[in-house]
Structure formats: structure tokens, C-alpha cells
Design a protein around this motif. Structure first.
Motif, mmCIF file in Angstrom:
data_model
loop_
_atom_site.group_PDB
_atom_site.id
_atom_site.type_symbol
_atom_site.label_atom_id
_atom_site.label_comp_id
_atom_site.label_asym_id
_atom_site.label_seq_id
_atom_site.Cartn_x
_atom_site.Cartn_y
_atom_site.Cartn_z
ATOM 1 N N ALA A 271 0.825 -1.206 0.000
ATOM 2 C CA ALA A 271 0.000 0.000 0.000
ATOM 3 C C ALA A 271 0.859 1.255 0.000
ATOM 4 O O ALA A 271 0.497 2.264 -0.605
ATOM 5 N N ALA A 272 2.006 1.198 0.666
ATOM 6 C CA ALA A 272 2.915 2.350 0.671
ATOM 7 C C ALA A 272 3.379 2.661 -0.748
ATOM 8 O O ALA A 272 3.453 3.827 -1.161
ATOM 9 N N GLY A 273 3.678 1.640 -1.521
ATOM 10 C CA GLY A 273 4.081 1.850 -2.903
ATOM 11 C C GLY A 273 2.937 2.365 -3.756
ATOM 12 O O GLY A 273 3.133 3.170 -4.676
ATOM 13 N N ALA A 274 1.717 1.929 -3.438
ATOM 14 C CA ALA A 274 0.555 2.347 -4.220
ATOM 15 C C ALA A 274 0.269 3.833 -4.084
ATOM 16 O O ALA A 274 -0.389 4.433 -4.943
ATOM 17 N N GLY B 42 11.635 -4.921 -2.958
ATOM 18 C CA GLY B 42 10.980 -5.326 -4.194
ATOM 19 C C GLY B 42 9.496 -5.012 -4.198
ATOM 20 O O GLY B 42 8.947 -4.566 -5.213
ATOM 21 N N VAL B 43 8.828 -5.224 -3.051
ATOM 22 C CA VAL B 43 7.399 -4.929 -2.937
ATOM 23 C C VAL B 43 7.139 -3.446 -3.193
ATOM 24 O O VAL B 43 6.250 -3.069 -3.974
ATOM 25 N N LEU B 44 7.926 -2.597 -2.545
ATOM 26 C CA LEU B 44 7.730 -1.152 -2.680
ATOM 27 C C LEU B 44 7.947 -0.692 -4.119
ATOM 28 O O LEU B 44 7.151 0.075 -4.671
ATOM 29 N N VAL B 45 9.020 -1.168 -4.737
ATOM 30 C CA VAL B 45 9.334 -0.738 -6.098
ATOM 31 C C VAL B 45 8.299 -1.272 -7.081
ATOM 32 O O VAL B 45 7.840 -0.552 -7.978
ATOM 33 N N LEU B 46 7.909 -2.527 -6.917
ATOM 34 C CA LEU B 46 6.927 -3.126 -7.821
ATOM 35 C C LEU B 46 5.607 -2.376 -7.788
ATOM 36 O O LEU B 46 5.052 -2.024 -8.831
ATOM 37 N N ASP B 47 5.100 -2.111 -6.588
ATOM 38 C CA ASP B 47 3.802 -1.449 -6.490
ATOM 39 C C ASP B 47 3.868 0.006 -6.945
ATOM 40 O O ASP B 47 2.918 0.519 -7.563
ATOM 41 N N LEU B 48 4.972 0.673 -6.658
ATOM 42 C CA LEU B 48 5.155 2.033 -7.157
ATOM 43 C C LEU B 48 5.153 2.035 -8.679
ATOM 44 O O LEU B 48 4.506 2.874 -9.321
ATOM 45 N N ALA B 49 5.867 1.096 -9.274
ATOM 46 C CA ALA B 49 5.979 1.023 -10.736
ATOM 47 C C ALA B 49 4.634 0.726 -11.384
ATOM 48 O O ALA B 49 4.277 1.332 -12.411
#
Length: 255
Positions: free
Chosen positions: A114-117, A163-170
Motif C-alpha cells: 500500500a505504501a508503494g501504491a 521489491g514490494v515497494l518498487v513493484l507497487d510504485l511502478a
């Protein structure tokens, strides 16, 4: 956020009342939501001058007539397939050694996603400034690179979280940039444009989930990572080709 935070809620529900309790809760919430919408939505009628079958058929004609819609829908399909390719088998990874996490703890990883989103806001600002193509490029590069730390996720919790943060941000960068480009094509048909795009987007999610479960069963986590790298490279290559055509003044599929 709903997709990601639902994982956190589901983890706690499964821990407290078993996996069936999630479906009971979901059914209750959907019934409450349907009643609330029925009571509160305003009566608004908009007629496109077409009967319903023709209206649905016009969505397919938009795909035929608009190369930007075709490209952006394909990019959305690939991006969301990567999202599902990661999130669907993640629970299997975290349940086995060396983690052995419970359902509730596994659900907490939805908070990291959710942080990445939250990057959707940044992506929207880029698009508002006419830099949607830059947002797409950055998003697709980040989407590919996110699988590098995820390749170490079997043994490193820190790599997994990065990886989670970068993936969701991307994924958010690509998605918001895509929608901005699609809706701008024909303002009078934006709901149909969005319907076509979102349909492709969730087809990608379904395919990613299917591929993720099959690969994890047969090839383990590294099979997931290799597939993620290949799909990410394909999406970036398609975008690079479209950008090259646009800059050369050829009939382009980019916006």
C-alpha cells in the motif's frame, strides 16, 4: 489500496475464523454496499444514442480505431499481470521455510504494498504536467528492476520489502499514465475507453495469478522471478518501440 489492504484484512480473518470467514465477511460487506448505493446514488441518465449491444460493440471499434488504446491496454495488461504474478504466490513463499509466517503476518505485507501504491498521486502530477510518457518509461524500467531484489526474497526479508515497494510504485506509475493517455483520446467516449482499458487490465491480473500458481508449483520462487523479468522486459521493449515510432513521426501507439 483496496486490493492490497484486503490482503491484510483477509490474513487476520483467516487467523481468527478460518479461510471461510473471509467469504462470509465479503458477502456481508457487498450486501451492505449494494444497499447503500441503491439508497444514495442519484438518478442520472445518459444516453449515447446506441442500444446496449451496439454500445458494447463500440468499445471493440475503439480498439480498432485507436492505436494508443491498443498499446496502453496491452501495457496495462502486462503490468497488472506482473502485480498478480508476485502477490498471488507470495503467501506460499512466506508460509514455507525460512519464514513460516502465519496468515495474519503474511497479510501485513499488504501494508508494504500500500505504501508503494501511494505513488499514484505522483504519477497523476506527472501526467498533469504533460509528462505521461516519462511516467510510463520510469514505471516500466522500475517494474523490470523490481524483480532483481525479489530474486533474493527466498532468503532476505529486506530484499523482499524493497521489491514490494518498487513493484507497487511502478505498477501505479504505468497504470495512471495509461489511463491519462487513454481518457484524453476522445472525451465524449471516455467511459467506453476506460471500460476497454480496465477490462484488459484485469485480464492481465487473472493471467498473472494463473501463471503464478502454476509456476510456483512447478519451478518454485525462481520460476516466478524469471517470468517476471521476461514479462517486464517485453513490456519495456514494446514501449521503447512505440516511442521510437512516435519520435520518427510514424503512425504511433504512444501518447
Amino acid at each position: 489500496l483496496g486490493i492490497l489492504l484486503a490482503r491484510t484484512a483477509a490474513g487476520f480473518m483467516a487467523e481468527l475464523g478460518g479461510w471461510r470467514s473471509i467469504y462470509v465477511l465479503a458477502a456481508m460487506l457487498m450486501a451492505i454496499t449494494a444497499l447503500a448505493l441503491y439508497r444514495s446514488l442519484p438518478q442520472h441518465h445518459s444516453h449515447a444514442g446506441l442500444k446496449y449491444p451496439a454500445l458494447i460493440g463500440s468499445v471493440f471499434r475503439l480498439f480498432k480505431d485507436e492505436p494508443v488504446l491498443r498499446l496502453r491496454s496491452l501495457l496495462g495488461l502486462l503490468a497488472f499481470s506482473l502485480f498478480a504474478l508476485f502477490w498471488t504466490p507470495l503467501a506460499f513463499l512466506l508460509a514455507k521455510e525460512p519464514y513460516h509466517y502465519s496468515d495474519a503476518v503474511i497479510g501485513l505485507f499488504g501494508l508494504a504494498g500500500a505504501a508503494g501504491a501511494l505513488s499514484a498521486n505522483w504519477a497523476g502530477r506527472l501526467a498533469d504536467r504533460g509528462k505521461g510518457s516519462l511516467g510510463t518509461t520510469v514505471g516500466l524500467v522500475a517494474l523490470l528492476l523490481s524483480w532483481v531484489p525479489l530474486g533474493f526474497a527466498e532468503h532476505s526479508l529486506a530484499a523482499l520489502l524493497v521489491g514490494v515497494l518498487v513493484l507497487d510504485l511502478a505498477v501505479q506509475l504505468v497504470h495512471v499514465s495509461n489511463q491519462n493517455a487513454v481518457i484524453a483520446l476522445r472525451p465524449e467516449a471516455r467511459t467506453r475507453l476506460n471500460a476497454g482499458y480496465i477490462t484488459c487490465y484485469f485480464i492481465g491480473g487473472a493471467l498473472g495469478s494463473l501463471l503464478g500458481t502454476q509456476l510456483f508449483e512447478r519451478q518454485g520462487w525462481m520460476g516466478i522471478v524469471v517470468a517476471g523479468l521476461l514479462i517486464g522486459a517485453l513490456a519495456l521493449a514494446l514501449w521503447a518501440l512505440a516511442e521510437r515510432k512516435r519520435k520518427r513521426g510514424l503512425p504511433a501507439c504512444a501518447a
